[in-house]
Design an enzyme around this catalytic site. Structure first.
Site, PDB file in Angstrom:
ATOM      1  N   SER A 107       1.546   8.097   4.384  1.00  0.00           N
ATOM      2  CA  SER A 107       0.843   9.788   4.284  1.00  0.00           C
ATOM      3  C   SER A 107      -0.320   8.795   2.978  1.00  0.00           C
ATOM      4  O   SER A 107      -0.621   8.345   1.900  1.00  0.00           O
ATOM      5  CB  SER A 107       1.479  10.598   3.148  1.00  0.00           C
ATOM      6  OG  SER A 107       0.258  11.426   3.883  1.00  0.00           O
ATOM      7  N   GLY A 108      -1.783   8.856   3.232  1.00  0.00           N
ATOM      8  CA  GLY A 108      -2.806   8.397   2.449  1.00  0.00           C
ATOM      9  C   GLY A 108      -3.017   6.986   2.796  1.00  0.00           C
ATOM     10  O   GLY A 108      -3.950   6.502   2.141  1.00  0.00           O
ATOM     11  N   THR A 112      -5.644   8.972   9.593  1.00  0.00           N
ATOM     12  CA  THR A 112      -7.085   9.649  10.500  1.00  0.00           C
ATOM     13  C   THR A 112      -7.760   8.880  10.096  1.00  0.00           C
ATOM     14  O   THR A 112      -8.687   9.281  11.306  1.00  0.00           O
ATOM     15  CB  THR A 112      -6.389  11.003   9.403  1.00  0.00           C
ATOM     16  OG1 THR A 112      -5.798  11.328   9.846  1.00  0.00           O
ATOM     17  CG2 THR A 112      -7.443  12.037  10.227  1.00  0.00           C
ATOM     18  N   GLY A 384       2.363  10.463   7.706  1.00  0.00           N
ATOM     19  CA  GLY A 384       3.260   8.488   7.921  1.00  0.00           C
ATOM     20  C   GLY A 384       3.952   9.187   6.735  1.00  0.00           C
ATOM     21  O   GLY A 384       4.259  10.143   6.511  1.00  0.00           O
ATOM     22  N   GLU A 386       6.655   9.728   3.639  1.00  0.00           N
ATOM     23  CA  GLU A 386       6.757  10.888   2.839  1.00  0.00           C
ATOM     24  C   GLU A 386       7.774  10.138   1.842  1.00  0.00           C
ATOM     25  O   GLU A 386       9.213  10.757   2.705  1.00  0.00           O
ATOM     26  CB  GLU A 386       6.550  11.959   3.195  1.00  0.00           C
ATOM     27  CG  GLU A 386       4.528  12.271   3.592  1.00  0.00           C
ATOM     28  CD  GLU A 386       4.739  13.776   4.045  1.00  0.00           C
ATOM     29  OE1 GLU A 386       5.434  14.534   3.561  1.00  0.00           O
ATOM     30  OE2 GLU A 386       3.130  13.569   4.471  1.00  0.00           O
TER      31      GLU A 386
END
Ligand code: ADP
Ligand code: MG
Length: 1039
Positions: A107-108, A112, A384, A386
């Site tokens: 994530s991050g 995206t 993603g 996590e």
């Protein structure tokens, strides 16, 4: 290629394959860090793109850069997500193969963002046209719309996708985007009712509150402060609205417009968003001994107004639960806690279903109108991996999803690659890698997978709780290497794990999950009463989301985990059927900072993403492989032996081809069914040759086609020409025949007519006679005499002889008449003189016939013919004339004058004189303009002229007249004219006497003394006038 890449590679290497020691993790990380420090966030491992989140705006996504990457070969420019997109897009068009880009990472890490860049690139690279722009705009606009409703700020990522998204872009055969389709996966709906400190609820809530649209907020009974809403204020500091929200609301509105959401629909949609916020503010109390109640009824009436339902219905449904009993239903009141649960369940369900509804509406607007098969370009941007402080059901699902994706990656790259080498019989040293299949099985296998256990726990009779679920797991899978719980672990680990937790050893790391809420979330229960109320609303969106049929279904719905598992399995199938490309996203630090490269954090990701294994396989392997048949098919035109067809096996064909292309031994291997090419540069070189060859082929195909086409045309025309010629010849032949027939008739008629031409006119000879007449008349017309003197007249056939004579007479007399009437009086006078001359001279003087044509002159004083030759007299002019005439006594008019030669009577000396004929006398004027001789008409006895061609005339005078010195001998230019004029003036033609021809022709003339002189005339070869030895004047005229 390496050389070129190295040359450009000022910082590190652009492809990890080029690392000095590809086995060294250190070197790998250093390269990544070095490049990151210089904002070079992309690096390849062969075709896989590794991307490091820069956490700042870079200027490498402009339209110019897109243009640069368009149609350049993958390795020709520095690594870029555009290069990957371009390669996949072109591969799709060239090979007609569906593509998918799998973007993975924590994530991050930038998944995206990467997916957005790819979408933007595809939109830019594909063809532009009015209708396509529409599709493209919708595809692009669907993104911010879904982000508003499905993304939220988390502690890892300010714009974290809280749902999984797979998007298919549909292309027609030319590569023009014609539509799209979006699949959404498991929205983290628990966020609607709860989120941890520092995080936020879904963006749309804040965007709506900060929209600045006072009218809208008033309509929705909302204030602009998020702290007024229970569901929004749990994040504390860091969960406020921002200016960005205000801007984004405009973007969302625009996106809704673009994606065909009507204004009413938009209103209803925002009503639901508001309704969720109001639901959160509902509170429940229970007075001792009484039922649970809602103290603030204002809130509920707002919700009912927004949804369009009856207040008491919702009120009852929120506080009671109807349970089916045997034949009846029993309504049981809810406790406060249960009521809160029901409220949250409703809020979550409403939001979740609204999100799915949104995706469906977007899909409606993206749906392609075209029926034919489309090429698909898939983009997978899914949450993603996590690890939070507290991880629940959602994290479990998210991480399970990532396990599956890793499995896919292993299947498609590491495992399949190595298996392929084995299958193809290529020497190969296997590369060790961790296969996470064991973890996937732990979670989803049956009957003892975690999901299976959880499902069973949810449905089993009796009191099932999260704790019983945990115990059951510990009992059944406690021994598994990747599962740990408090119950089944050693002492040291027990310290790190509580009794309500279990730990999974994921491929990406250990994650400890709190079991609380698992069963409830897996059950995903919304009380039937609340569902029923929702079907009785008037809001168009809720009506769409909750349908009545659902209420009828008695069967238990799929559990959340199972339906997620199933949708993931479908997704895997979708992805497996496509040609994959990979973007592996890495985040450089945990604090969203732009310049920090935390080696330990990156190292961890590099390890679990399997990048090192990836690199090892890549280094050992071959960059490119194709089945022999396809390779041969594509490149066979480059070798004369394989073009256009190779008769042997495909493998032999490929061998022949690569031999011809001079591939090095090390560059390639021929497997059983495929050719493997080690380095991209070899393929690029071949591809370049093909591109060049294509032009040649196109030209020769064109030439062949043109030849074929022209020949076909020619043959067609030839057939046509032959056909036309045939018909034309027939027409001509027929015409000739007709003509000949006609000619025979005509000739026969002519001959018959000719034979009977002298018979009276009858049928047989009429034509001939007519023709003869016609012929005669046309001949006559063209040959008529032109002058009175022309005596020619065309001969006429006997048939028209009589008419001919008439016509001749008529024509001639007419011509004469016209001649006469056209004649002037002067000319007439001359003609009359000519007639007189004829009576005098005809048949008497030999030069007469020749003189007939010589016209006589009309005398005027200025025109005295021949005078110029006489010196002294040539200046004679009108004045002199009048003077001379005045000298005459009586004054007379001169009627004729001409130059003359006077021969002396005695010695025949000749002198020039002007001969002037007046009314009564003839005057001879000498050079000095003096009148030398006056011959009165009375004195004139006769005039003698010889019969020959000379011009001598002798004027015989009466010897006794006053002043007469003897006869006068003259020579004039035209003896006929002179004589005729004199005769006319004297009015006596008889005066002229022409001597007859005889042996001796002579004229006697008198002299003054009474004596006589003699002039002898004769004809000789040369005309001359001399005095003879006998004293006579001898005049010889030419015969
Ligand atoms: N290529 C990039 N350039 C600039 N910023 C980026 C880039 N990729 C990611 N970011 C930043 O990182 C944040 C998180 O990225 P995102 O794509 O949302 O992560 P993920 O989807 O993997 O969770 C973005 O909001 C953006 O600020
Ligand atoms: Mg994301």
């Amino acid at each position: 290629m390496e050389a070129a890449l190295l040359e450009r590679d000022k910082i590190g290497v652009q492809d990890f394959v080029l690392l000095h020691d590809h086995l060294s993790l250190d070197e790998f990380l250093s390269n990544l860090e070095k490049r990151f420090k210089h904002d070079l966030i992309y690096t390849y491992i062969g075709p896989v793109l590794v991307s490091v989140n820069p956490y700042k705006e870079l200027s490498i996504y402009s339209a110019e850069v897109m243009d640069l990457y368009r149609s350049e070969d993958f390795y020709e420019l520095p690594p870029h997500v555009f290069a990957l997109s371009d390669a996949a897009y072109r591969y799709m068009i060239d090979e007609n193969r569906d593509q998918c880009v799998l973007i993975s990472g924590e994530s991050g890490a930038g998944k995206t963002e990467a997916s957005k860049k790819i979408l933007q690139y595809i939109a830019k690279a594909s063809r532009h046209s009015k209708e396509v722009e529409d599709v493209k705009e919708r595809l692009l606009e669907s993104n911010p719309l879904l982000e508003a409703f499905g993304n939220a700020k988390t502690n890892r990522n300010d714009n974290s996708s809280r749902f999984g998204k797979y998007m298919d872009i549909q292309f027609d055969f030319q590569g023009i985007p014609v539509g799209g389709h979006i699949l959404n996966y498991l929205l983290e709906k628990s966020r609607v009712v709860r989120h941890v400190g520092g995080e936020r609820n879904f963006h749309i809530f804040y965007e709506l509150l900060n929209s600045g649209d006072v009218v809208l907020l008033e309509k929705l009974c909302l204030s602009s402060d998020p702290h007024d809403y229970f569901y929004l204020k749990q994040g504390g500091v860091g969960s406020e609205t921002t200016v960005h929200d205000n801007n984004m609301f405009k973007v969302v509105k625009h996106a809704l417009d673009v994606c065909d959401f009507g204004q009413d629909q938009q209103q209803d949609l925002f009503a639901i968003v508001a309704c969720v916020l109001h639901l959160g503010n509902l509170t429940f109390v229970q007075e001792r001994g009484s039922r649970t109640q809602i103290p603030d009824e204002k809130c509920i009436s707002i919700i009912c107004k927004l949804l369009g339902c009856e207040e008491n219905l919702l009120y009852t449904a929120l506080l009671n639960r109807t349970v089916p009993a045997k034949d009846d239903e029993i309504k049981t009141p809810l406790s406060v806690e249960q009521a809160y649960q029901a409220r949250d369940a409703l809020a979550k369900a409403v939001y979740d279903r609204m999100f799915t509804w949104l995706v469906h509406r977007i899909n409606d607007s993206l749906m392609s109108q075209k029926k034919e098969r489309k090429m698909l370009f898939g983009l997978l941007d899914i949450y993603g991996f996590e690890i939070f402080e507290s991880n629940g059901f959602e994290q479990f699902c998210i991480n399970y999803c990532n396990e599956k994706l890793q499995q896919l990656f292993i299947e498609l790259t590491l495992k399949s690659e190595q298996e392929e080498y084995l299958r193809e019989g290529i020497e190969w040293e296997p590369v060790e890698y961790f296969n996470n299949k064991i973890i996937c099985d732990l979670i989803d296998s049956k009957p003892m997978g975690m999901i299976a256990i959880m499902d069973e726990e949810c449905v089993r009779p009796g009191e099932a709780t999260d704790e019983t679920f945990l115990t059951k797991m510990s009992d059944n899978i406690g021994k598994h290497d990747h599962f740990t719980s408090y119950e089944c672990t050693d002492k040291t680990t027990k310290k790190t794990i509580s009794r309500t937790e279990f730990r999974l050893k994921h491929y990406a790391g250990d994650v400890t999950y709190s079991v609380s809420g698992f069963l409830e979330k897996n059950n995903d229960l919304l009380y039937r009463d609340l569902k029923k109320v929702m079907t009785q609303t008037s809001n168009s969106v809720t009506l769409d989301m909750f349908n009545k049929e659902e209420l009828e279904i008695k069967k238990r719905p799929e559990s959340a985990a199972t339906s997620f598992k199933q949708s993931l399995s479908k997704l895997m199938n979708i992805l497996m059927s496509k040609e994959p490309s990979y973007v592996r996203c890495v985040k450089p630090n945990d604090s969203k900072r732009s310049s920090i490269f935390s080696r330990s954090i990156v190292e961890h990701q590099v390890k679990y993403l399997g990048l090192m294994e990836n690199l090892r396989v890549r280094r050992a392997g071959f960059a490119y492989r194709r089945p022999h048949r396809f390779f041969l098919q594509r490149y066979k035109s480059l070798c004369p032996a394989t073009w256009p067809h190779f008769s042997g096996s495909d493998r032999d064909g490929v061998q022949t081809l690569v031999n011809h292309l001079n591939y090095e031994e090390e560059d390639y291997r021929l497997g059983i069914s495929k050719i493997f090419i080690r380095l991209p540069k070899v393929l690029f070189a071949t591809e370049e040759l093909l591109q060049a060859r294509k032009h040649q082929l196109a030209t020769s195909i064109q030439a062949k086609y043109k030849g074929f086409y022209t020949r076909k045309n020619f043959l067609r025309m030839r057939v046509a020409v032959i056909m036309i010629a045939k018909h034309w010849r027939r027409v001509m032949a027929r015409r000739l025949l007709e003509k000949r027939k006609w000619a025979v008739q005509v000739i026969r008629k002519y001959i018959k007519g000719f034979m009977l031409r002298n018979e009276p006119e009858c049928e047989e000879n009429r034509g001939f006679i007519h023709f003869t007449r016609y012929n005669y008349l046309t001949r006559l017309r063209d040959n008529l005499p032109k002058s009175v003197l022309d005596k020619n007249w065309p001969a006429a056939p006997r048939l028209v002889q009589e008419a001919n004579d008439y016509m001749r007479e008529l024509y001639m007399s007419n011509m004469v008449r016209r001649y006469c009437t056209a004649m002037s009086p002067e000319k007439k006078a001359r003609m009359e003189e000519k007639v007189v001359a004829e009576t005098i001279f005809k048949d008497k003087k030999s030069s007469y016939p020749a003189s007939i044509r010589q016209p006589f002159h009309h005398f005027t004083v200025t025109q005295i013919p021949g005078l110029q030759g006489i010196t002294g007299l040539n200046q004679l002019h009108t004045q002199v004339f009048s003077k001379l005439s005045k000298k005459l006594d009586p004054p007379e008019e001169i009627v004729y004058a001409c130059p003359a030669t006077k021969f002396d009577r005695n010695g025949y000396k000749n002198r020039d004189r002007l001969f002037m004929l007046a009314n009564n006398a003839i005057y001879l004027v000498a050079e000095k303009k003096e009148i030398k001789d006056v011959i009165l008409f009375n004195s004139l006895k006769s005039i003698s002229v010889s019969p020959f061609g000379d011009n001598i005339l002798v004027l015989h005078l009466h010897p006794n007249d006053y002043g007469v010195k003897g006869d006068v001998i003259l020579q004039t230019p035209n003896v006929f004219e002179t004589c005729t004029k004199i005769a006319n003036q004297v009015k006596n033609p008889e005066l002229i006497n022409i001597i007859s021809k005889g042996v001796l022709v002579c004229i006697k003339h008198s002299l003054k003394t009474g004596k006589e002189g003699m002039i002898e005339f004769s004809e000789g070869p040369i005309a001359k006038t001399t005095k003879g030895k006998n004293g006579h004047l001898c005049v010889i005229s030419s015969a």
